[in-house]
Design an enzyme around this catalytic site. Structure first.
Site, mmCIF file in Angstrom:
data_model
loop_
_atom_site.group_PDB
_atom_site.id
_atom_site.type_symbol
_atom_site.label_atom_id
_atom_site.label_comp_id
_atom_site.label_asym_id
_atom_site.label_seq_id
_atom_site.Cartn_x
_atom_site.Cartn_y
_atom_site.Cartn_z
ATOM 1 N N ASN A 9 0.694 -1.286 0.388
ATOM 2 C CA ASN A 9 0.190 -0.142 0.117
ATOM 3 C C ASN A 9 0.768 1.330 0.016
ATOM 4 O O ASN A 9 1.604 1.455 1.561
ATOM 5 C CB ASN A 9 -1.381 -0.127 1.236
ATOM 6 C CG ASN A 9 -2.128 1.504 1.220
ATOM 7 O OD1 ASN A 9 -1.588 2.171 0.586
ATOM 8 N ND2 ASN A 9 -2.207 1.466 2.161
ATOM 9 N N LYS A 11 -0.009 4.267 -0.405
ATOM 10 C CA LYS A 11 -0.602 5.169 0.643
ATOM 11 C C LYS A 11 -0.136 7.015 -0.475
ATOM 12 O O LYS A 11 -0.135 6.691 -2.080
ATOM 13 C CB LYS A 11 0.125 5.677 2.161
ATOM 14 C CG LYS A 11 -0.040 4.408 2.433
ATOM 15 C CD LYS A 11 0.122 4.824 4.280
ATOM 16 C CE LYS A 11 0.004 3.305 5.407
ATOM 17 N NZ LYS A 11 -0.046 3.289 6.141
ATOM 18 N N HIS A 99 -9.374 0.892 5.068
ATOM 19 C CA HIS A 99 -8.036 0.950 5.543
ATOM 20 C C HIS A 99 -8.438 1.697 6.919
ATOM 21 O O HIS A 99 -9.021 3.221 6.948
ATOM 22 C CB HIS A 99 -6.978 1.514 4.516
ATOM 23 C CG HIS A 99 -5.805 1.463 5.055
ATOM 24 N ND1 HIS A 99 -4.878 2.590 6.424
ATOM 25 C CD2 HIS A 99 -4.864 0.907 4.832
ATOM 26 C CE1 HIS A 99 -3.361 2.095 6.285
ATOM 27 N NE2 HIS A 99 -3.610 1.023 5.857
ATOM 28 N N GLU A 101 -6.873 4.459 8.012
ATOM 29 C CA GLU A 101 -6.592 6.130 7.729
ATOM 30 C C GLU A 101 -7.742 6.877 7.092
ATOM 31 O O GLU A 101 -8.221 7.713 7.734
ATOM 32 C CB GLU A 101 -5.136 6.312 6.724
ATOM 33 C CG GLU A 101 -3.602 5.647 7.615
ATOM 34 C CD GLU A 101 -2.568 5.338 6.417
ATOM 35 O OE1 GLU A 101 -2.273 4.918 5.494
ATOM 36 O OE2 GLU A 101 -1.515 4.687 7.681
ATOM 37 N N GLU A 171 -4.915 -4.714 10.438
ATOM 38 C CA GLU A 171 -3.946 -3.569 10.764
ATOM 39 C C GLU A 171 -4.013 -2.688 11.987
ATOM 40 O O GLU A 171 -4.875 -2.330 12.317
ATOM 41 C CB GLU A 171 -4.000 -2.555 9.524
ATOM 42 C CG GLU A 171 -4.008 -2.845 8.171
ATOM 43 C CD GLU A 171 -3.484 -2.473 7.692
ATOM 44 O OE1 GLU A 171 -2.078 -2.394 6.864
ATOM 45 O OE2 GLU A 171 -3.404 -1.786 6.635
ATOM 46 N N GLY A 177 3.219 2.537 11.273
ATOM 47 C CA GLY A 177 3.860 3.352 10.982
ATOM 48 C C GLY A 177 4.114 3.701 12.157
ATOM 49 O O GLY A 177 5.364 4.998 12.165
ATOM 50 N N SER A 216 3.939 -1.896 10.031
ATOM 51 C CA SER A 216 5.332 -2.235 10.815
ATOM 52 C C SER A 216 5.822 -3.660 9.873
ATOM 53 O O SER A 216 7.458 -4.050 10.648
ATOM 54 C CB SER A 216 5.283 -1.171 12.197
ATOM 55 O OG SER A 216 5.161 -0.007 12.276
ATOM 56 N N GLY A 237 3.501 -1.053 4.566
ATOM 57 C CA GLY A 237 3.006 0.010 4.056
ATOM 58 C C GLY A 237 4.669 0.739 3.151
ATOM 59 O O GLY A 237 5.201 0.303 2.268
HETATM 60 P P1 13P Z 1 3.594 0.561 7.331
HETATM 61 O O1 13P Z 1 3.697 -0.983 7.158
HETATM 62 O O2 13P Z 1 3.920 1.317 6.739
HETATM 63 O O3 13P Z 1 3.231 0.689 8.653
HETATM 64 O O4 13P Z 1 1.872 0.553 6.800
HETATM 65 C C1 13P Z 1 1.053 -0.581 7.498
HETATM 66 C C2 13P Z 1 -0.756 0.371 6.671
HETATM 67 O O5 13P Z 1 -1.423 0.702 7.312
HETATM 68 C C3 13P Z 1 -0.869 -0.560 5.106
HETATM 69 O O6 13P Z 1 -1.963 -0.351 4.899
#
Ligand code: 13P
Length: 255
Positions: A9, A11, A99, A101, A171, A177, A216, A237
Site C-alpha cells: 500500500n 499510500k 483502511h 486512515e 491492521e 507506521g 510495521s 506500507g
Molecule cells: P506500515 O507498514 O508503514 O506500518 O503501514 C501499514 C499499513 O497501513 C498498510 O496498509
C-alpha cells in the site's frame, strides 16, 4: 488453503520516476526468482493516478495491481470519486476498503466500508477489507468487539457464496507506521478470531479467505508472521516502497 498475498500500500507516495524504478526492480527480481510465482501473489496499490502506469509496466507479469480506495457509487455527481468499473478498465484486481486512515481521517463508517466492499465484489474486484483496533481499544480489552463491529455490516449483507471473494487485512492502528509491530502470537489470535467470524457466514469457505497482517511489517519480522497458521500474507506500507524490503517480505511467504 488460502493463498498467500503480499500487498504494497503505497499510500500518498510516489512519482512517475520513482514508480518506474520500484516496479522495474520488482519485475526484474520476480522474474529471476526460482520459486513458482503461484506460491505467493505480489500486489501493488499506488495512488489512483498512477494506476495506468502500473498497468503499462506490470501487464504480462505475475505482479497484480489495485487501488487504495473506491466509491460505493457507480456513477453520477460524486466529485473526486472513482468507480469500480473505472478500476477494472485499468486492469485492477484488488481494492482496499476501510483502511484505518480512511476510517479515522476521512470518517468512513463500517456501513460505508461494507457498501464499498460489496460494490467491489459485485463488479468483480477483490476487496481487501481492513479492520483493527486502537491502542486504547487493546488496553481496555475491546479488541475483539471492535473487530466484530467493523466486520458486522459487511458479513450481515454478504452472500455466503461470495465470502471466498474477499480478503481481510488485520491492521492494529498502534502498529501502523509506528515501527511497533504486533508480535506473532497477538496477530495469530486476532486472525483466528476473524476466521471464526467468517466461518459463521460460510464454514466451507472460511479457510480459503486470505487474512493478512499489516503494521510495521518489514523484512526482519515477516517470517514471524509467515509462521502463524492463520496469517496468509501481509499488507505493507513503508517497506513496500523499498524494493529489497518488499521482495524479502515476499520470500518469507513463499512456501
Ligand atoms: P506500515 O507498514 O508503514 O506500518 O503501514 C501499514 C499499513 O497501513 C498498510 O496498509
Amino acid at each position: 488453503m488460502a493463498r498467500n498475498l503480499v500487498i504494497g500500500n503505497w499510500k500518498l507516495n510516489g512519482s512517475l520516476a520513482a514508480n518506474q524504478e520500484l516496479l522495474s526492480g520488482l519485475i526484474a527480481e520476480n522474474q529471476s526468482s526460482q520459486v513458482p510465482p503461484s506460491s505467493v501473489e505480489f500486489v501493488v496499490c499506488p495512488p489512483a493516478i498512477y494506476i495506468p502506469q502500473a498497468q503499462t509496466l506490470l501487464n504480462g507479469t505475475s505482479i497484480s495491481w489495485g487501488a487504495q480506495d473506491i466509491s460505493n457509487e457507480s456513477r453520477g455527481a460524486f466529485t473526486g470519486e472513482i468507480a469500480t468499473s473505472m478500476l477494472l478498465e485499468f486492469g485492477c484486481r484488488y481494492v482496499l476498503a476501510g483502511h484505518s486512515e480512511r476510517r479515522q481521517r476521512f470518517a468512513e463508517s463500517s456501513a460505508l466500508v461494507a457498501s464499498k466492499a460489496l460494490a467491489a465484489l459485485n463488479s468483480g474486484l477483490i476487496p481487501v477489507v481492513c479492520v483493527g483496533e486502537t491502542l486504547h481499544d487493546r488496553e481496555s480489552g475491546a479488541t475483539f468487539n471492535v473487530i466484530s463491529e467493523q466486520l458486522e455490516p459487511l458479513l450481515a449483507q454478504l452472500n455466503p457464496h461470495a465470502l471466498k471473494g474477499i480478503v481481510i487485512a488485520y491492521e492494529p492502528l498502534w502498529a501502523i507506521g509506528t515501527g511497533r509491530n504486533a508480535d506473532g502470537n497477538t496477530v495469530q489470535e486476532a486472525h483466528a478470531y476473524i476466521r471464526n467470524k467468517l466461518a459463521q457466514v460460510d464454514l466451507a469457505s472460511a479457510d480459503n479467505v486470505s487474512i493478512l497482517y499489516g503494521g510495521s511489517v518489514k523484512a526482519a519480522n515477516a517470517s514471524e508472521y509467515a509462521a502463524q497458521s492463520d496469517v496468509d500474507g501481509v499488507l505493507v506500507g513503508g517497506a513496500s516502497l523499498v524494493i529489497t524490503e518488499f521482495l524479502s517480505i515476499g520470500k518469507a511467504f513463499k512456501s
